[in-house]
Design an enzyme around this catalytic site. Structure first.
Site, PDB file in Angstrom:
ATOM      1  NE  ARG A  16      35.054 -65.614 -98.505  1.00  0.00           N
ATOM      2  CZ  ARG A  16      34.858 -65.470 -99.814  1.00  0.00           C
ATOM      3  NH1 ARG A  16      35.069 -64.299-100.393  1.00  0.00           N
ATOM      4  NH2 ARG A  16      34.442 -66.479-100.535  1.00  0.00           N
TER       5      ARG A  16
ATOM      6  CB  SER B 244      35.656 -71.864 -98.626  1.00  0.00           C
ATOM      7  OG  SER B 244      35.260 -71.772 -99.967  1.00  0.00           O
TER       8      SER B 244
ATOM      9  CD  GLU C 287      35.002 -68.406 -95.813  1.00  0.00           C
ATOM     10  OE1 GLU C 287      33.926 -68.982 -95.605  1.00  0.00           O
ATOM     11  OE2 GLU C 287      35.368 -68.043 -96.942  1.00  0.00           O
TER      12      GLU C 287
HETATM   13  N1  EPU Z   1      40.460 -77.001-107.039  1.00  0.00           N
HETATM   14  C1  EPU Z   1      41.077 -78.198-106.831  1.00  0.00           C
HETATM   15  N2  EPU Z   1      40.343 -79.218-106.254  1.00  0.00           N
HETATM   16  C2  EPU Z   1      39.045 -79.080-105.919  1.00  0.00           C
HETATM   17  C3  EPU Z   1      38.414 -77.844-106.142  1.00  0.00           C
HETATM   18  C4  EPU Z   1      39.136 -76.806-106.708  1.00  0.00           C
HETATM   19  O1  EPU Z   1      42.243 -78.350-107.134  1.00  0.00           O
HETATM   20  O2  EPU Z   1      38.460 -80.040-105.391  1.00  0.00           O
HETATM   21  C5  EPU Z   1      41.267 -75.893-107.597  1.00  0.00           C
HETATM   22  C6  EPU Z   1      41.046 -75.684-109.062  1.00  0.00           C
HETATM   23  O3  EPU Z   1      42.299 -75.450-109.637  1.00  0.00           O
HETATM   24  C7  EPU Z   1      40.235 -74.391-109.114  1.00  0.00           C
HETATM   25  C8  EPU Z   1      40.719 -73.663-107.880  1.00  0.00           C
HETATM   26  O4  EPU Z   1      40.962 -74.695-106.934  1.00  0.00           O
HETATM   27  O5  EPU Z   1      40.497 -73.668-110.266  1.00  0.00           O
HETATM   28  C9  EPU Z   1      39.716 -72.690-107.309  1.00  0.00           C
HETATM   29  O6  EPU Z   1      38.467 -73.348-107.067  1.00  0.00           O
HETATM   30  P1  EPU Z   1      37.076 -72.549-107.119  1.00  0.00           P
HETATM   31  O7  EPU Z   1      36.939 -71.808-108.406  1.00  0.00           O
HETATM   32  O8  EPU Z   1      35.977 -73.471-106.741  1.00  0.00           O
HETATM   33  O9  EPU Z   1      37.224 -71.420-106.024  1.00  0.00           O
HETATM   34  P2  EPU Z   1      37.815 -71.445-104.526  1.00  0.00           P
HETATM   35  O10 EPU Z   1      38.989 -70.544-104.527  1.00  0.00           O
HETATM   36  O11 EPU Z   1      37.991 -72.811-104.005  1.00  0.00           O
HETATM   37  C10 EPU Z   1      36.461 -69.336-103.801  1.00  0.00           C
HETATM   38  C11 EPU Z   1      35.658 -68.925-102.608  1.00  0.00           C
HETATM   39  C12 EPU Z   1      34.254 -69.518-102.702  1.00  0.00           C
HETATM   40  C13 EPU Z   1      33.610 -69.015-103.989  1.00  0.00           C
HETATM   41  C14 EPU Z   1      34.472 -69.434-105.165  1.00  0.00           C
HETATM   42  C15 EPU Z   1      33.996 -68.850-106.478  1.00  0.00           C
HETATM   43  C16 EPU Z   1      37.212 -68.602-100.769  1.00  0.00           C
HETATM   44  C17 EPU Z   1      37.764 -69.165 -99.499  1.00  0.00           C
HETATM   45  N3  EPU Z   1      36.300 -69.367-101.389  1.00  0.00           N
HETATM   46  O12 EPU Z   1      36.610 -70.748-103.740  1.00  0.00           O
HETATM   47  O13 EPU Z   1      33.503 -69.033-101.612  1.00  0.00           O
HETATM   48  O14 EPU Z   1      32.311 -69.519-104.137  1.00  0.00           O
HETATM   49  O15 EPU Z   1      35.828 -68.934-104.996  1.00  0.00           O
HETATM   50  O16 EPU Z   1      34.281 -67.494-106.485  1.00  0.00           O
HETATM   51  O17 EPU Z   1      37.592 -67.501-101.169  1.00  0.00           O
HETATM   52  C18 EPU Z   1      32.997 -69.567 -99.329  1.00  0.00           C
HETATM   53  O18 EPU Z   1      33.626 -68.569 -99.023  1.00  0.00           O
HETATM   54  O19 EPU Z   1      32.439 -70.284 -98.461  1.00  0.00           O
HETATM   55  C19 EPU Z   1      32.898 -69.921-100.731  1.00  0.00           C
HETATM   56  C20 EPU Z   1      32.280 -71.021-101.150  1.00  0.00           C
END
Ligand code: EPU
Length: 339
Positions: free
Chosen positions: A159, A237, A331
């Site tokens: 990022r 995010s 972010e």
């Molecule tokens: N989770 C929770 N509660 C929630 C949502 C998620 O506990 O309400 C936990 C779950 O355990 C899940 C983990 O968080 O397994 C990760 O969630 P997710 O797979 O949705 O990914 P993220 O780490 O929250 C990142 C990126 C997203 C991208 C997704 C998929 C960052 C800051 N965000 O989100 O990017 O779409 O992975 O690869 O790295 C963005 O940058 O704006 C963005 C949306």
């Protein structure tokens, strides 16, 4: 014009002036003239990663509306696709899948413009643009010259990039991607995506199926823009996933996701920490609340102010720090305000 009209959060007060740049020459000219007048400059394209103060922006806003995609494809080396900064990113991904250009299919459904993608090394579902960017052309406001950065000189990290680390310096003009040719995706590298496609991690799937599966996953998380759905009135995010040293990671609570990085650090999940610290999906009472579909998206339910959104962001950052000793970092870019 209010910045609220130009951002996906629909927040932000008025700008002193808003100018449109539809060609690269116009974009460079308007930036140069604004710099010569020592007027503050804010570039806006998709507006999907911006949090602008209620007071607005006391300077010139330039809308990046440049368009154009040029392709140099041959069967041996793949496709070199050069894209103007203002091209909406998802249109590029959709075209890539149609044309059989491989390497960006997992980046489907991401709002914003192509020129913004190298700045924060946009990534999702196991792909990052740094894996396929060949070079970035940018106007250097300090040297007043156009420069081309090979990917290796872009300083890409999770990022981030040299463009993000030196925020006022470069105006991205176009981005060149080196993409393989074919109908199958790059190997699937994200467990949730592999599950929904019914393939093992490391296997390929039809790129079109990958795009559809990613769009479905993103929609379920409120991460595909939809005017009618307030869960998508966000900047995606709001916090980056914390990257910790191994010893910091050792004090994470049981069950916290841990992803070992090649440099020995450990990435954990901001959403997981937020959720377990007492801020579940939908948390909040006013016009600014967490998305009901994902704990990492702060949303405007209609009528929110930036002040309200930032108050929620501070409450969450402080709550996670008090509970887990991890300080979350925003972010999106904050304009005229801070956390
Ligand atoms: N989770 C929770 N509660 C929630 C949502 C998620 O506990 O309400 C936990 C779950 O355990 C899940 C983990 O968080 O397994 C990760 O969630 P997710 O797979 O949705 O990914 P993220 O780490 O929250 C990142 C990126 C997203 C991208 C997704 C998929 C960052 C800051 N965000 O989100 O990017 O779409 O992975 O690869 O790295 C963005 O940058 O704006 C963005 C949306």
């Amino acid at each position: 014009m209010d910045l609220a009209d130009l951002t996906t959060l629909r927040l932000g007060g008025p700008a002193k002036a808003v100018l449109d740049a539809t060609t690269e020459a116009e974009l460079i000219d308007v930036v140069r003239i604004t710099d010569e007048a020592a007027d503050p400059l804010l570039l806006v394209a998709g507006g999907s990663n911006l949090v602008v103060a209620d007071e607005g922006f006391n300077g010139t806003v330039v809308r990046v509306l440049t368009r154009g995609i040029t392709v140099d494809a041959d069967a041996c080396s793949g496709a070199m696709v050069t894209i103007a900064a203002g091209e909406p990113w998802d249109g590029v991904v959709s075209r890539a899948v149609d044309e059989g250009w491989v390497g960006v299919e997992a980046l489907s459904g991401i709002p914003g413009s192509t020129g913004a993608t190298p700045i924060q090394n946009v990534g999702a579902y196991g792909q990052e643009v740094s894996q396929t960017i060949a070079s970035v052309r940018a106007y250097d406001r300090f040297d007043r010259a156009v420069r081309t950065f090979a990917a290796a000189d872009c300083g890409f990290t999770y990022r981030s990039s040299r463009f993000k680390r030196e925020p006022q310096r470069h105006v991205v003009l176009s981005v060149s991607f080196q993409l393989a040719l074919g109908d199958l995706s790059e190997p699937i590298a994200y467990a949730e995506l592999a599950r929904s496609l019914g393939v093992e991690i490391g296997r390929r799937a039809p790129a079109r199926d990958v795009r559809e599966a990613v769009l479905e996953l993103r929609r379920a998380k409120g991460m595909v823009l939809d005017e009618a759905d307030h869960d998508t009135w966000s900047a995606g995010s709001f916090f980056t996933n914390p990257v910790l040293t191994a010893s910091e990671a050792a004090s994470l609570p049981d069950g916290a996701p841990q992803f070992a990085q090649p440099d020995g650090t450990v990435k954990t999940s901001a959403a997981w920490l937020i959720d377990r610290a007492g801020f579940a999906k939908g948390y909040g009472t006013g016009n600014a609340t967490l998305s009901t579909k994902h704990a990492l998206a702060l949303t405007n339910r209609g009528g929110a102010t930036t002040q309200e959104l930032l108050a929620l962001a501070r409450e969450i950052r402080d709550g996670v720090r008090d509970t887990y000793g991890v300080t979350l970092v925003n972010e999106p870019v904050l304009v005229g305000c801070e956390l």
